[in-house]
Write a protein that holds these residues in place. Structure first.
Motif, PDB file in Angstrom:
ATOM      1  N   TYR A 135       0.816  -1.223   0.000  1.00 15.50           N
ATOM      2  CA  TYR A 135       0.000   0.000   0.000  1.00 15.50           C
ATOM      3  C   TYR A 135       0.849   1.274   0.000  1.00 15.50           C
ATOM      4  O   TYR A 135       0.383   2.329  -0.355  1.00 15.50           O
ATOM      5  CB  TYR A 135      -0.925   0.038   1.219  1.00 15.50           C
ATOM      6  CG  TYR A 135      -2.052  -0.976   1.246  1.00 15.50           C
ATOM      7  CD1 TYR A 135      -2.304  -1.828   0.173  1.00 15.50           C
ATOM      8  CD2 TYR A 135      -2.884  -1.066   2.356  1.00 15.50           C
ATOM      9  CE1 TYR A 135      -3.347  -2.755   0.224  1.00 15.50           C
ATOM     10  CE2 TYR A 135      -3.931  -1.976   2.415  1.00 15.50           C
ATOM     11  CZ  TYR A 135      -4.162  -2.826   1.352  1.00 15.50           C
ATOM     12  OH  TYR A 135      -5.188  -3.714   1.420  1.00 15.50           O
ATOM     13  N   ASN A 136       2.087   1.180   0.448  1.00 16.28           N
ATOM     14  CA  ASN A 136       2.941   2.374   0.566  1.00 16.28           C
ATOM     15  C   ASN A 136       2.215   3.484   1.317  1.00 16.28           C
ATOM     16  O   ASN A 136       2.249   4.654   0.935  1.00 16.28           O
ATOM     17  CB  ASN A 136       3.384   2.855  -0.819  1.00 16.28           C
ATOM     18  CG  ASN A 136       4.509   2.006  -1.380  1.00 16.28           C
ATOM     19  OD1 ASN A 136       5.685   2.310  -1.190  1.00 16.28           O
ATOM     20  ND2 ASN A 136       4.176   0.902  -2.037  1.00 16.28           N
ATOM     21  N   SER A 137       1.550   3.080   2.372  1.00 15.65           N
ATOM     22  CA  SER A 137       0.698   4.008   3.105  1.00 15.65           C
ATOM     23  C   SER A 137       1.453   4.621   4.282  1.00 15.65           C
ATOM     24  O   SER A 137       2.302   3.979   4.876  1.00 15.65           O
ATOM     25  CB  SER A 137      -0.508   3.227   3.626  1.00 15.65           C
ATOM     26  OG  SER A 137      -1.443   4.074   4.202  1.00 15.65           O
ATOM     27  N   GLY A 138       1.122   5.849   4.598  1.00 19.58           N
ATOM     28  CA  GLY A 138       1.585   6.444   5.844  1.00 19.58           C
ATOM     29  C   GLY A 138       3.007   6.954   5.828  1.00 19.58           C
ATOM     30  O   GLY A 138       3.552   7.262   6.880  1.00 19.58           O
ATOM     31  N   PRO A 190      -7.581   7.411  -2.840  1.00 20.64           N
ATOM     32  CA  PRO A 190      -7.609   8.370  -3.955  1.00 20.64           C
ATOM     33  C   PRO A 190      -6.512   8.110  -4.986  1.00 20.64           C
ATOM     34  O   PRO A 190      -6.742   8.187  -6.199  1.00 20.64           O
ATOM     35  CB  PRO A 190      -7.393   9.722  -3.261  1.00 20.64           C
ATOM     36  CG  PRO A 190      -7.752   9.494  -1.826  1.00 20.64           C
ATOM     37  CD  PRO A 190      -7.399   8.061  -1.533  1.00 20.64           C
ATOM     38  N   THR A 191      -5.322   7.773  -4.523  1.00 17.99           N
ATOM     39  CA  THR A 191      -4.206   7.504  -5.438  1.00 17.99           C
ATOM     40  C   THR A 191      -4.490   6.262  -6.283  1.00 17.99           C
ATOM     41  O   THR A 191      -4.199   6.225  -7.478  1.00 17.99           O
ATOM     42  CB  THR A 191      -2.921   7.277  -4.611  1.00 17.99           C
ATOM     43  OG1 THR A 191      -2.751   8.392  -3.760  1.00 17.99           O
ATOM     44  CG2 THR A 191      -1.710   7.103  -5.481  1.00 17.99           C
ATOM     45  N   THR A 192      -5.083   5.263  -5.641  1.00 20.08           N
ATOM     46  CA  THR A 192      -5.346   4.007  -6.344  1.00 20.08           C
ATOM     47  C   THR A 192      -6.427   4.190  -7.404  1.00 20.08           C
ATOM     48  O   THR A 192      -6.309   3.666  -8.518  1.00 20.08           O
ATOM     49  CB  THR A 192      -5.729   2.912  -5.316  1.00 20.08           C
ATOM     50  OG1 THR A 192      -4.689   2.837  -4.337  1.00 20.08           O
ATOM     51  CG2 THR A 192      -5.906   1.558  -5.968  1.00 20.08           C
ATOM     52  N   ASP A 200      -5.930   1.025   1.261  1.00 16.49           N
ATOM     53  CA  ASP A 200      -6.477   1.499   2.539  1.00 16.49           C
ATOM     54  C   ASP A 200      -7.031   2.913   2.358  1.00 16.49           C
ATOM     55  O   ASP A 200      -6.993   3.469   1.255  1.00 16.49           O
ATOM     56  CB  ASP A 200      -5.426   1.408   3.654  1.00 16.49           C
ATOM     57  CG  ASP A 200      -4.290   2.400   3.486  1.00 16.49           C
ATOM     58  OD1 ASP A 200      -4.289   3.169   2.500  1.00 16.49           O
ATOM     59  OD2 ASP A 200      -3.386   2.423   4.342  1.00 16.49           O
ATOM     60  N   TRP A 201      -7.528   3.508   3.434  1.00 23.04           N
ATOM     61  CA  TRP A 201      -8.208   4.807   3.292  1.00 23.04           C
ATOM     62  C   TRP A 201      -7.261   5.892   2.803  1.00 23.04           C
ATOM     63  O   TRP A 201      -7.651   6.781   2.046  1.00 23.04           O
ATOM     64  CB  TRP A 201      -8.871   5.217   4.611  1.00 23.04           C
ATOM     65  CG  TRP A 201      -7.912   5.464   5.752  1.00 23.04           C
ATOM     66  CD1 TRP A 201      -7.425   4.527   6.617  1.00 23.04           C
ATOM     67  CD2 TRP A 201      -7.308   6.702   6.128  1.00 23.04           C
ATOM     68  NE1 TRP A 201      -6.562   5.098   7.509  1.00 23.04           N
ATOM     69  CE2 TRP A 201      -6.477   6.444   7.249  1.00 23.04           C
ATOM     70  CE3 TRP A 201      -7.397   8.015   5.643  1.00 23.04           C
ATOM     71  CZ2 TRP A 201      -5.729   7.436   7.869  1.00 23.04           C
ATOM     72  CZ3 TRP A 201      -6.643   9.007   6.277  1.00 23.04           C
ATOM     73  CH2 TRP A 201      -5.830   8.712   7.362  1.00 23.04           C
ATOM     74  N   ARG A 202      -5.979   5.812   3.186  1.00 24.05           N
ATOM     75  CA  ARG A 202      -5.033   6.858   2.773  1.00 24.05           C
ATOM     76  C   ARG A 202      -4.758   6.804   1.275  1.00 24.05           C
ATOM     77  O   ARG A 202      -4.608   7.818   0.624  1.00 24.05           O
ATOM     78  CB  ARG A 202      -3.689   6.675   3.485  1.00 24.05           C
ATOM     79  CG  ARG A 202      -3.654   7.114   4.914  1.00 24.05           C
ATOM     80  CD  ARG A 202      -2.199   7.169   5.362  1.00 24.05           C
ATOM     81  NE  ARG A 202      -2.094   7.189   6.792  1.00 24.05           N
ATOM     82  CZ  ARG A 202      -2.028   6.104   7.555  1.00 24.05           C
ATOM     83  NH1 ARG A 202      -2.046   4.913   7.005  1.00 24.05           N
ATOM     84  NH2 ARG A 202      -1.926   6.204   8.854  1.00 24.05           N
TER      85      ARG A 202
END
Ligand SMILES: C[S@@+](CC[C@H](N)C(=O)[O-])C[C@H]1O[C@@H](n2cnc3c(N)ncnc32)[C@H](O)[C@@H]1O
Length: 248
Positions: A31-34, A103-105, A98-100
């Motif tokens: 996810y590369n999130s956060g 939009p990017t996805t 995930d929620w973060r």
């Protein structure tokens, strides 16, 4: 049914897949999130992001979690563009996020040519309450289609999914529940081929084989490629075993 598991980088392998050779793309990328700061992006491993300090398991780390927002979007766009080329007309793409990163996805999916058609919540009942605010108990499956859905199919799927992450026998940090994957792979016509460029421990592939679909996967981590190979092989040979019974 059959499966092919490529060991290596998803984008490199996808570029080698023939045009229109798969019938659905169902995947769970890193996810590369956060990663708000450079040190968070480069200094925090997947384990550090996704495994709580008091977790009962000691599963291996995985690569690919250090991109910032802009490079994640361009990388995912390139990947989904290759997946689009390799897919047949009416193919559906489903991408976990995930929620973060939602939009990017959805941006990446559309820039790659897919018609974004919705975002399905995956609700995980076994998740921690959050003091002072809403429980963070959902991830999301962004989905789109190449052209239009095949309306000749008698297929009706749920608009949301409820299942906790596997606990017993868990083999991957971010392992997805096979019972959900078995429902998602229905978007691929029976006997067709599901592509998962981020195979991890092979949950999408196990579900595909179980539901009468072929599977093409890619996994960069040698450890997780071994895990996936074992699970896929076991799934494929399970019927032989059931018929023949255990060896004496
Ligand atoms: C979120 S996990 C997938 C977990 C999987 N859905 C499961 O149930 O086990 C993402 C996987 O992508 C792999 N990965 C990361 N970068 C990759 C790349 N460039 N090419 C292929 N696989 C990659 C990681 O090693 C990791 O196993």
């Amino acid at each position: 049914m059959s499966y092919t598991l490529h060991r290596g980088d998803a984008l490199t392998v996808l570029k080698s897949l023939p045009d229109e050779s798969v019938n659905a793309v169902i995947t769970d990328p890193p996810y590369n999130s956060g990663g708000r700061t450079s040190s968070e992006r480069t200094g925090r491993t997947a384990r550090a992001k996704y495994v709580t300090s008091n977790s009962a398991h000691d599963l291996a780390n995985f690569p690919g979690e250090n991109r910032d927002q802009r490079s994640y979007r361009s990388w995912l766009t390139e990947l989904l563009t290759e997946a689009y080329r390799a897919s047949t007309e009416h193919a559906v793409a489903m991408v976990f996020t995930d929620w973060r990163q939602e939009p990017t996805t959805t941006d990446a999916l559309q820039m790659a040519g897919w018609t974004w058609s919705g975002t399905l919540p995956w609700i995980k009942p076994a998740s921690r309450p959050r003091k002072g605010g809403p429980k963070q108990d959902s991830e999301f499956i962004v989905w789109g289609v190449k052209g239009s859905l095949d309306h000749s199919r008698d297929l009706y799927l749920p608009g949301h999914y409820i299942a906790s992450q596997p606990r017993k026998g868990r083999v991957h940090i971010t392992q997805k529940p096979v019972e959900i994957m078995q429902q998602l792979v229905q978007v691929c016509p029976e006997g067709g081929t599901v592509l998962d460029p981020f195979t991890g421990s092979g949950s999408t592939g196990v579900a595909a084989l179980r539901e009468g679909r072929n599977f093409v996967g890619v996994e960069l981590s040698p450890h997780y490629a071994d895990v996936a190979e074992q699970r896929l092989h076991a799934e494929l040979t399970k019927d032989d075993f059931d018929l023949a019974g255990p060896e004496s």
